[in-house]
Design a protein around this motif. Structure first.
Motif, PDB file in Angstrom:
ATOM      1  N   LEU A  29       0.671  -1.224   0.148  1.00 38.92           N
ATOM      2  CA  LEU A  29      -0.069  -0.032  -0.020  1.00 38.92           C
ATOM      3  C   LEU A  29       0.753   1.272   0.009  1.00 38.92           C
ATOM      4  O   LEU A  29       0.831   2.093  -0.950  1.00 38.92           O
ATOM      5  N   ALA A  30       1.670   1.287   0.951  1.00 38.83           N
ATOM      6  CA  ALA A  30       2.443   2.560   1.157  1.00 38.83           C
ATOM      7  C   ALA A  30       3.883   2.423   0.377  1.00 38.83           C
ATOM      8  O   ALA A  30       4.583   3.304  -0.291  1.00 38.83           O
ATOM      9  N   ALA A  31       4.661   1.414   0.426  1.00 39.03           N
ATOM     10  CA  ALA A  31       5.886   1.288  -0.099  1.00 39.03           C
ATOM     11  C   ALA A  31       6.275  -0.181  -0.452  1.00 39.03           C
ATOM     12  O   ALA A  31       5.669  -1.216   0.261  1.00 39.03           O
ATOM     13  N   PRO A  32       7.021  -0.474  -1.405  1.00 41.25           N
ATOM     14  CA  PRO A  32       7.257  -1.894  -1.969  1.00 41.25           C
ATOM     15  C   PRO A  32       8.113  -2.742  -0.958  1.00 41.25           C
ATOM     16  O   PRO A  32       7.789  -3.900  -0.726  1.00 41.25           O
ATOM     17  N   SER A  33       8.634  -1.807  -0.027  1.00 36.06           N
ATOM     18  CA  SER A  33       9.360  -2.649   1.052  1.00 36.06           C
ATOM     19  C   SER A  33       8.341  -3.354   2.039  1.00 36.06           C
ATOM     20  O   SER A  33       8.866  -4.652   2.760  1.00 36.06           O
TER      21      SER A  33
ATOM     22  N   ARG B  50       5.862  -2.443  -8.884  1.00 37.51           N
ATOM     23  CA  ARG B  50       4.634  -1.951  -9.453  1.00 37.51           C
ATOM     24  C   ARG B  50       3.389  -2.765  -9.756  1.00 37.51           C
ATOM     25  O   ARG B  50       2.313  -2.315  -9.354  1.00 37.51           O
ATOM     26  N   ALA B  51       3.552  -3.880 -10.212  1.00 38.11           N
ATOM     27  CA  ALA B  51       2.306  -4.718 -10.351  1.00 38.11           C
ATOM     28  C   ALA B  51       1.472  -5.117  -9.059  1.00 38.11           C
ATOM     29  O   ALA B  51       0.672  -5.644  -9.341  1.00 38.11           O
ATOM     30  N   PHE B  52       2.320  -5.188  -8.136  1.00 44.02           N
ATOM     31  CA  PHE B  52       1.553  -5.652  -6.708  1.00 44.02           C
ATOM     32  C   PHE B  52       1.161  -4.266  -5.963  1.00 44.02           C
ATOM     33  O   PHE B  52       0.936  -4.563  -4.961  1.00 44.02           O
ATOM     34  N   GLN B  53       1.097  -3.059  -6.363  1.00 47.74           N
ATOM     35  CA  GLN B  53       0.711  -1.971  -5.842  1.00 47.74           C
ATOM     36  C   GLN B  53      -0.962  -2.249  -5.624  1.00 47.74           C
ATOM     37  O   GLN B  53      -1.460  -2.713  -6.247  1.00 47.74           O
ATOM     38  N   CYS B  54      -1.427  -1.725  -4.440  1.00 47.69           N
ATOM     39  CA  CYS B  54      -2.780  -1.804  -4.097  1.00 47.69           C
ATOM     40  C   CYS B  54      -3.579  -0.866  -4.760  1.00 47.69           C
ATOM     41  O   CYS B  54      -3.184   0.319  -4.953  1.00 47.69           O
ATOM     42  N   THR B  55      -4.626  -1.070  -5.579  1.00 48.18           N
ATOM     43  CA  THR B  55      -5.393   0.072  -6.235  1.00 48.18           C
ATOM     44  C   THR B  55      -6.943  -0.139  -5.681  1.00 48.18           C
ATOM     45  O   THR B  55      -7.326  -1.386  -5.255  1.00 48.18           O
ATOM     46  N   ALA B  56      -7.741   0.725  -5.886  1.00 44.09           N
ATOM     47  CA  ALA B  56      -9.141   0.650  -5.413  1.00 44.09           C
ATOM     48  C   ALA B  56      -9.839   0.019  -6.781  1.00 44.09           C
ATOM     49  O   ALA B  56      -9.732   0.772  -7.931  1.00 44.09           O
ATOM     50  N   GLU B  57     -10.376  -0.974  -6.872  1.00 46.32           N
ATOM     51  CA  GLU B  57     -11.205  -1.619  -7.994  1.00 46.32           C
ATOM     52  C   GLU B  57     -12.682  -1.608  -7.839  1.00 46.32           C
ATOM     53  O   GLU B  57     -13.053  -2.013  -6.931  1.00 46.32           O
TER      54      GLU B  57
END
Length: 127
Positions: free
Chosen positions: A30-34, A44-51
């Motif tokens: 959500l906040a950082a790839p770490s 980038r592909a694993f970042q949370c989005t609102a669907e």
């Protein structure tokens, strides 16, 4: 709807889903790839989005009942298919079938250490 309100709904959905993508069921950041132990260039592909379950263009509203948390990859794939976007349940079943055969995007092999609330993740290549 304000960006702040949408972010709040997305965050709530992510927590309700125990940190997993609505379609894949695997963790997102959500906040950082770490958060997943990933390097920024691979994350980038694993970042949370609102669907939106019902797309805004189809009359879907910005309400908690219509928004789930999904990774960018799954969100984009659902909406880039030919014709109208498939129903969320159908697309979820499609993703799960592909995952079980190792045919969905650079999936993370995920393990949750027993008794711990955080995910450990290791990148694997899936073609």
């Amino acid at each position: 709807m304000t960006a702040k309100r949408l972010k709040s709904i997305r965050t709530s959905a992510l927590h309700f889903q125990s940190g997993g993508c609505f379609y894949r069921g695997l963790p997102m950041w959500l906040a950082a790839p770490s958060e997943l132990g990933l390097r920024p260039r691979n994350a980038r592909a694993f970042q949370c989005t609102a669907e939106h379950l019902v797309a805004q263009q189809d009359g879907g509203l910005d309400t908690p009942e219509n928004i789930v948390a999904a990774c960018i990859f799954c969100n984009q794939r659902r909406h880039k298919r030919r014709g109208p976007a498939p129903a969320p349940k159908l697309f979820r079943a499609h993703v799960q079938r592909r995952l079980s055969r190792g045919k969905w995007h650079g999936a993370l092999r995920v393990s949750r250490p027993q008794g711990q609330g955080t995910f450990g993740a290791e990148e694997i290549c899936v073609s």
